[in-house]
Design an enzyme around this catalytic site. Structure first.
Site, short mmCIF file in Angstrom:
data_model
loop_
_atom_site.label_atom_id
_atom_site.label_comp_id
_atom_site.label_asym_id
_atom_site.label_seq_id
_atom_site.Cartn_x
_atom_site.Cartn_y
_atom_site.Cartn_z
N SER A 99 69.33 -118.67 64.62
CA SER A 99 68.42 -118.05 65.60
C SER A 99 68.38 -118.93 66.85
O SER A 99 68.55 -120.15 66.77
CB SER A 99 67.01 -117.97 64.99
OG SER A 99 66.07 -117.73 66.00
N SER A 100 68.06 -118.30 67.98
CA SER A 100 67.98 -119.06 69.24
C SER A 100 66.81 -120.05 69.24
O SER A 100 66.76 -120.92 70.11
CB SER A 100 67.84 -118.10 70.42
OG SER A 100 66.69 -117.29 70.28
N CYS A 101 65.91 -119.96 68.25
CA CYS A 101 64.78 -120.90 68.23
C CYS A 101 65.19 -122.29 67.75
O CYS A 101 64.37 -123.20 67.72
CB CYS A 101 63.63 -120.36 67.39
SG CYS A 101 64.03 -120.30 65.65
N LYS A 103 66.89 -123.33 59.96
CA LYS A 103 68.12 -122.78 60.56
C LYS A 103 69.06 -123.89 61.01
O LYS A 103 70.29 -123.76 60.89
CB LYS A 103 67.77 -121.86 61.74
CG LYS A 103 67.05 -120.57 61.32
CD LYS A 103 67.94 -119.72 60.44
CE LYS A 103 67.37 -118.36 60.13
NZ LYS A 103 68.22 -117.56 59.24
N TYR A 139 60.77 -122.81 60.69
CA TYR A 139 61.89 -121.85 60.62
C TYR A 139 63.10 -122.43 61.34
O TYR A 139 64.23 -122.36 60.84
CB TYR A 139 61.41 -120.56 61.28
CG TYR A 139 62.41 -119.45 61.45
CD1 TYR A 139 62.80 -118.65 60.38
CD2 TYR A 139 62.92 -119.13 62.72
CE1 TYR A 139 63.67 -117.59 60.56
CE2 TYR A 139 63.79 -118.07 62.90
CZ TYR A 139 64.17 -117.30 61.82
OH TYR A 139 65.03 -116.25 62.01
N HIS A 151 58.14 -108.82 65.12
CA HIS A 151 58.45 -109.35 66.45
C HIS A 151 57.85 -108.43 67.52
O HIS A 151 57.43 -107.31 67.23
CB HIS A 151 59.97 -109.44 66.63
CG HIS A 151 60.60 -110.51 65.78
ND1 HIS A 151 61.28 -110.22 64.62
CD2 HIS A 151 60.64 -111.85 65.92
CE1 HIS A 151 61.72 -111.35 64.08
NE2 HIS A 151 61.34 -112.36 64.85
#
Ligand SMILES: NC(=O)C1=CN([C@@H]2O[C@H](COP(=O)(O)OP(=O)(O)OC[C@H]3O[C@@H](n4cnc5c(N)ncnc54)[C@H](OP(=O)(O)O)[C@@H]3O)[C@@H](O)[C@H]2O)C=CC1
Ligand SMILES: C[C@H]1O[C@H](OP(=O)(O)OP(=O)(O)OC[C@H]2O[C@@H](n3cnc4c(=O)[nH]c(N)nc43)[C@H](O)[C@@H]2O)[C@@H](O)[C@@H](O)C1=O
Length: 318
Positions: free
Chosen positions: A103-105, A136, A132, A175
């Site tokens: 994920s981009s997070c 990842k 999270y 989301h």
């Protein structure tokens, strides 16, 4: 060629399954009731008996800003377990190629925009989804470590915020995009003249349609090893996937008001968190390899809203 697709009932997994099926691929799937991916022994038994050629890991504990902030233990524990079990047992069963979805997070909250793959581990993470993100990042490092030590070809794609058919429309845990489609739709149905959205409306987000992501995932896993390796260098196994363009949450809300036919007032709730102020991916690596997003946000929104209206009475409840 037999592909094990983990998470085939989720938004991303079902989009990948649609595409694999259209391509006539031989796909292995297993429902969670029969295979809990957090269960090491169960995953080992499954991998040893099925012995797939490739694995696509689209299973995870997933949710929006509120779900992440209120269930951090589950987001960290379950995602670490799923990744560790699937990646390790894939290696133990002789799987040569695997695709992991991050994920981009994973990138620091203050990363320079657009965020390139090299921004990984250069700063502090956004607190609302740090557990999270750490899970990842561990998934990326698992792929890199098995590649380094065992010569596997385990690849990682880092998608931006996704949306589309099969999304989670839960009012609190989802989301922003599905949450607002549902809230504006209900406001129109009930004749309400105001809709409240969380936070200030100023955060910027990048939204990719899940069918584009599914195409990117199959594009990425099919690339010849030397092409993937040339783009990801010796140790770095991850590549960003997004549209390369962003929109504020307030502007997204106005678009959703238009799609749903809501003509009332949009209010903001500053008691809710904004999360990271900006999260735009640098997608030049993947576009350099020949992939680009095709579904424009207005078209994807309209299609997702039609899907929501057609399926709203049979949506998942969590
Ligand atoms: N949605 C988004 O905006 C983004 C998603 N991603 C990533 O894409 C991937 C897919 O996300 P998405 O499709 O949106 O998520 P969903 O919640 O829609 O789907 C997740 C899937 O994982 C399965 N799953 C979860 N836990 C387990 C478990 N313990 N055992 C077996 N299966 C399990 C779920 O099974 P079941 O159907 O039984 O619940 C479901 O099929 C994830 O890795 C996510 O991190 C990345 C960036 C953005
Ligand atoms: C994909 C990504 O998703 C999560 O990060 P996020 O981008 O912050 O996700 P979000 O979609 O929940 O919120 C985006 C923005 O939108 C605002 N917002 C307004 N109104 C609603 C609303 O009603 N619901 C939600 N959820 N947000 C709202 C909200 O306040 C925020 O400013 C990560 O936890 C992590 O899981 C991850 O990787």
């Amino acid at each position: 060629m037999r592909i094990f697709l983990a998470g085939h009932r989720g938004m991303v997994g079902s989009a990948i399954l649609r595409r694999l099926s259209a391509n006539g691929a031989s796909v292995i799937t297993c429902d969670r009731a029969a295979l809990d991916l957090t269960d090491q022994a169960a995953v080992r038994g499954f991998m040893q008996s099925e012995r797939p050629d490739q694995v696509i890991l689209a299973a995870a504990r997933v949710g929006g800003i509120h779900a992440n902030a209120t269930c951090p233990a589950e987001f960290l524990y379950e995602n670490l377990m799923i990744e560790a079990n699937v990646i390790h047992q894939a290696h133990a069963a002789g799987v040569r190629r695997l695709l992991f979805l991050g994920s981009s997070c994973i990138y620091p909250r203050a990363a320079a925009q657009p965020m390139s793959e090299e921004a990984l581990l250069t700063g502090t993470l956004e607190p609302t989804n740090e557990p999270y993100a750490i899970a990842k990042i561990a998934g990326i490092k698992l792929c890199e470590s098995y590649n380094r030590q065992h010569g596997t070809d385990y690849r990682a794609l880092m998608p931006t915020n996704l949306y589309g058919p099969g999304d989670n429309f839960h009012p609190e845990k989802s989301h922003v995009l599905p949450a607002l489609l549902r809230r504006f739709h209900q406001a129109v149905r009930r004749g309400e003249d105001e809709v409240t959205i969380w936070g200030s409306g100023t955060p910027l987000r990048e939204f990719l349609h899940v069918d584009d992501l599914a195409e990117a995932a199959l594009f990425a896993i099919a690339l010849p090893a030397e092409v993937w390796r040339a783009q990801t260098q010796a140790m770095c196994s991850h590549v960003n996937v997004g549209t390369g363009s962003e929109i504020s949450i307030a502007e997204l809300a106005r678009m959703i008001a238009g799609v749903t036919g809501f003509a009332g007032r949009i209010a903001f709730d500053p008691a809710r968190p904004d999360g990271t102020p900006r999260k735009l991916l640098d997608v030049s690596r993947l576009t350099g390899m020949g992939w680009r997003a095709r579904i424009a946000l207005p078209d994807g929104l309209a299609q997702t809203y039609r899907w929501y209206r057609d399926n709203q009475h049979s949506l998942r409840q969590s």
